[in-house]
Design a protein around this motif. Structure first.
Motif, mmCIF file in Angstrom:
data_model
loop_
_atom_site.group_PDB
_atom_site.id
_atom_site.type_symbol
_atom_site.label_atom_id
_atom_site.label_comp_id
_atom_site.label_asym_id
_atom_site.label_seq_id
_atom_site.Cartn_x
_atom_site.Cartn_y
_atom_site.Cartn_z
ATOM 1 N N ILE A 1 0.809 -1.222 0.000
ATOM 2 C CA ILE A 1 0.000 0.000 0.000
ATOM 3 C C ILE A 1 0.841 1.270 0.000
ATOM 4 O O ILE A 1 0.401 2.301 -0.523
ATOM 5 N N LEU A 2 2.030 1.253 0.571
ATOM 6 C CA LEU A 2 2.844 2.462 0.608
ATOM 7 C C LEU A 2 3.591 2.701 -0.696
ATOM 8 O O LEU A 2 4.049 3.817 -0.963
ATOM 9 N N LEU A 3 3.714 1.692 -1.533
ATOM 10 C CA LEU A 3 4.396 1.851 -2.820
ATOM 11 C C LEU A 3 3.427 2.152 -3.956
ATOM 12 O O LEU A 3 3.842 2.641 -5.011
ATOM 13 N N ASP A 4 2.157 1.866 -3.757
ATOM 14 C CA ASP A 4 1.139 2.104 -4.780
ATOM 15 C C ASP A 4 0.184 3.167 -4.246
ATOM 16 O O ASP A 4 -0.767 2.866 -3.526
ATOM 17 N N PRO A 5 0.421 4.448 -4.566
ATOM 18 C CA PRO A 5 -0.365 5.538 -3.983
ATOM 19 C C PRO A 5 -1.860 5.337 -4.160
ATOM 20 O O PRO A 5 -2.333 5.012 -5.257
ATOM 21 N N PHE A 6 -2.588 5.537 -3.078
ATOM 22 C CA PHE A 6 -4.034 5.361 -3.080
ATOM 23 C C PHE A 6 -4.687 6.610 -3.642
ATOM 24 O O PHE A 6 -4.598 7.694 -3.070
ATOM 25 N N TRP A 7 -5.329 6.480 -4.789
ATOM 26 C CA TRP A 7 -6.141 7.528 -5.395
ATOM 27 C C TRP A 7 -5.397 8.856 -5.471
ATOM 28 O O TRP A 7 -4.330 8.941 -6.058
ATOM 29 N N ALA A 8 -5.906 9.909 -4.836
ATOM 30 C CA ALA A 8 -5.346 11.252 -4.978
ATOM 31 C C ALA A 8 -3.997 11.423 -4.301
ATOM 32 O O ALA A 8 -3.321 12.443 -4.523
ATOM 33 N N LEU A 9 -3.570 10.454 -3.499
ATOM 34 C CA LEU A 9 -2.290 10.574 -2.822
ATOM 35 C C LEU A 9 -1.108 10.445 -3.778
ATOM 36 O O LEU A 9 0.037 10.648 -3.378
ATOM 37 N N PHE B 1 -0.267 12.506 -5.853
ATOM 38 C CA PHE B 1 0.368 13.821 -5.969
ATOM 39 C C PHE B 1 1.475 14.006 -4.933
ATOM 40 O O PHE B 1 2.526 14.579 -5.230
ATOM 41 N N LEU B 2 1.264 13.508 -3.708
ATOM 42 C CA LEU B 2 2.297 13.631 -2.686
ATOM 43 C C LEU B 2 3.532 12.819 -3.052
ATOM 44 O O LEU B 2 4.667 13.277 -2.860
ATOM 45 N N ALA B 3 3.303 11.613 -3.580
ATOM 46 C CA ALA B 3 4.438 10.782 -4.004
ATOM 47 C C ALA B 3 5.193 11.442 -5.150
ATOM 48 O O ALA B 3 6.439 11.510 -5.145
ATOM 49 N N ALA B 4 4.464 11.959 -6.143
ATOM 50 C CA ALA B 4 5.109 12.598 -7.285
ATOM 51 C C ALA B 4 5.820 13.881 -6.871
ATOM 52 O O ALA B 4 6.941 14.156 -7.320
ATOM 53 N N ASP C 1 5.197 0.536 -20.591
ATOM 54 C CA ASP C 1 4.084 0.185 -19.713
ATOM 55 C C ASP C 1 4.078 1.091 -18.490
ATOM 56 O O ASP C 1 5.134 1.511 -18.005
ATOM 57 N N SER C 2 2.881 1.398 -18.000
ATOM 58 C CA SER C 2 2.752 2.276 -16.842
ATOM 59 C C SER C 2 3.340 1.611 -15.599
ATOM 60 O O SER C 2 3.350 0.388 -15.463
ATOM 61 N N THR C 3 3.832 2.463 -14.703
ATOM 62 C CA THR C 3 4.444 2.002 -13.463
ATOM 63 C C THR C 3 3.698 2.631 -12.286
ATOM 64 O O THR C 3 3.870 3.826 -12.023
ATOM 65 N N PRO C 4 2.868 1.879 -11.567
ATOM 66 C CA PRO C 4 2.089 2.473 -10.479
ATOM 67 C C PRO C 4 2.929 2.794 -9.250
ATOM 68 O O PRO C 4 2.533 3.637 -8.442
ATOM 69 N N GLU C 5 4.082 2.135 -9.089
ATOM 70 C CA GLU C 5 4.888 2.349 -7.895
ATOM 71 C C GLU C 5 5.280 3.814 -7.768
ATOM 72 O O GLU C 5 5.875 4.403 -8.674
ATOM 73 N N LEU C 6 4.929 4.398 -6.611
ATOM 74 C CA LEU C 6 5.268 5.780 -6.278
ATOM 75 C C LEU C 6 4.838 6.771 -7.359
ATOM 76 O O LEU C 6 5.455 7.813 -7.549
ATOM 77 N N ALA C 7 3.780 6.432 -8.065
ATOM 78 C CA ALA C 7 3.207 7.331 -9.086
ATOM 79 C C ALA C 7 4.254 7.741 -10.126
ATOM 80 O O ALA C 7 4.198 8.856 -10.649
ATOM 81 N N LEU C 8 5.183 6.837 -10.439
ATOM 82 C CA LEU C 8 6.279 7.200 -11.339
ATOM 83 C C LEU C 8 5.781 7.590 -12.723
ATOM 84 O O LEU C 8 6.289 8.545 -13.329
#
Length: 355
Positions: free
Chosen positions: A103-111, A113-116, A148-155
């Protein structure tokens, strides 16, 4: 010493955070409404690119210093962890099953932006080192969807939204002053009208999914050349819309300025509120013909409530727990007189950019 805040930038953030909340509320409205869909698309072309551009401008003073890195952790990373746990708990309570991804590596919804924003700020000393970084960031944005898209940390989103942050990093105060001229305001109105027109039938040349900037061209059903052309056009529209919003932003301090000061608090807090509204189906009873207008009213109420000092102060234990703890300890050391004074709400948008 903290520099003096610019009410114009706070006013811009007030407008943009209201657009963010409105976009998320519109997304959870029931039914299929043409006005809602059109408004949603027009808002999404502009609001996050403009928010990211302002964030880049406010990150110009970031350095790899201990103070700035500590501030980055306390104002972005810690709230990201806290709200990830809160939103994940709400998800478990509603859905009843766990997610497969960490859960901490795959930002939940609007979060996302904080990771990016954390990644952008960490890279900002390099990104502002030369003006060549502006065209390079555009190239990265256009070419990254070929993978391919990378969901980890909103990369994926961090790469596709990168140009707006880099443009903000390289923007000069005297350039932004030109946006306050009457001619710029006229052009701003025309730009927003043009965006409203081109998004009237977005599905004919793209789709709403393109606006999220978290998919590859293949996932969007486009070949590389078509994808690059479409993203290029969207980038131009988003940049024009961002400058238009800034040109039309009031320059004087007003009651709405406080909303901009608390933009990060509103951003974090609204994630819980909107998710609760969706999970509980609180908006399902809205009449179809009035759902869009009612959703906008709900958005304004949510923004006003979350930016109100009586809400900001206790909410700070979630939005800035480190800062809240430090202030409490300082107040206890200084005695009752100090503790009686209201604690200033956090200003993560200023730190470390305006430190």
């Amino acid at each position: 010493m903290a520099s003096r805040r610019d009410p114009w930038l706070d006013n811009a953030k007030a407008l943009l955070i209201t657009a963010v909340v409105a976009g998320h509320v519109l997304a959870v409205l029931p039914g299929d409404h043409a006005l809602r869909d059109h408004l949603y698309d027009a808002v999404y072309v502009v609001h996050m690119p403009a928010f990211i551009l302002v964030s880049g401008y406010l990150s110009q003073r970031f350095r790899w210093s201990r103070r700035h890195l500590t501030s980055l952790v306390t104002t972005l990373v810690v709230p990201y962890v806290v709200f990830t746990l809160v939103l994940h708990g709400m998800y478990l309570a509603h859905v009843g099953e766990n997610t497969e991804e960490p859960i901490l590596l795959d930002p939940f919804w609007a979060l996302w932006f904080l990771a990016a924003l954390t990644l952008w700020r960490l890279a900002s000393p390099v990104l502002r080192s030369s003006v060549i970084m502006v065209p390079l960031s555009v190239a990265v944005s256009l070419l990254s969807p070929t993978f391919d898209s990378t969901p980890e940390l909103a990369l994926t989103r961090a790469l596709q939204f990168l140009p707006y942050f880099v443009i903000g990093l390289h923007a000069r105060a005297e350039w932004l002053e030109q946006l306050k001229r009457p001619a710029a305001r006229v052009l701003g109105v025309l730009a927003l009208v043009a965006i409203w027109v081109v998004t009237a039938d977005l599905d004919s040349w793209a789709s709403t999914t393109w606006l999220f900037s978290n998919h590859s061209y293949d996932a969007l059903g486009a070949d590389t050349s078509t994808g690059i052309l479409t993203r290029s056009f969207l980038l131009v529209c988003s940049l024009a819309g961002s400058l238009a919003v800034l040109s039309l932003t009031p320059t004087a301090r007003g009651w709405w300025t406080g909303v901009g000061v608390q933009s990060m608090t509103v951003y974090l807090g609204h994630t819980v509120v909107v998710q609760a509204l969706e999970y509980d189906g609180a908006l399902d009873a809205l009449p179809p013909g009035q759902a869009t207008r009612a959703g906008l009213v709900v958005s304004l109420l949510v923004v006003a409530a979350l930016a109100a000092p009586p809400v900001v102060r206790p909410l700070r234990w979630l939005t800035d727990p480190v800062g809240a703890t430090k202030d409490l300890r300082a107040a206890l050391r200084q005695g009752p007189r100090s503790a009686a004074r209201p604690v200033e709400a956090p200003r993560p948008d200023r730190e470390p950019a305006r430190a």
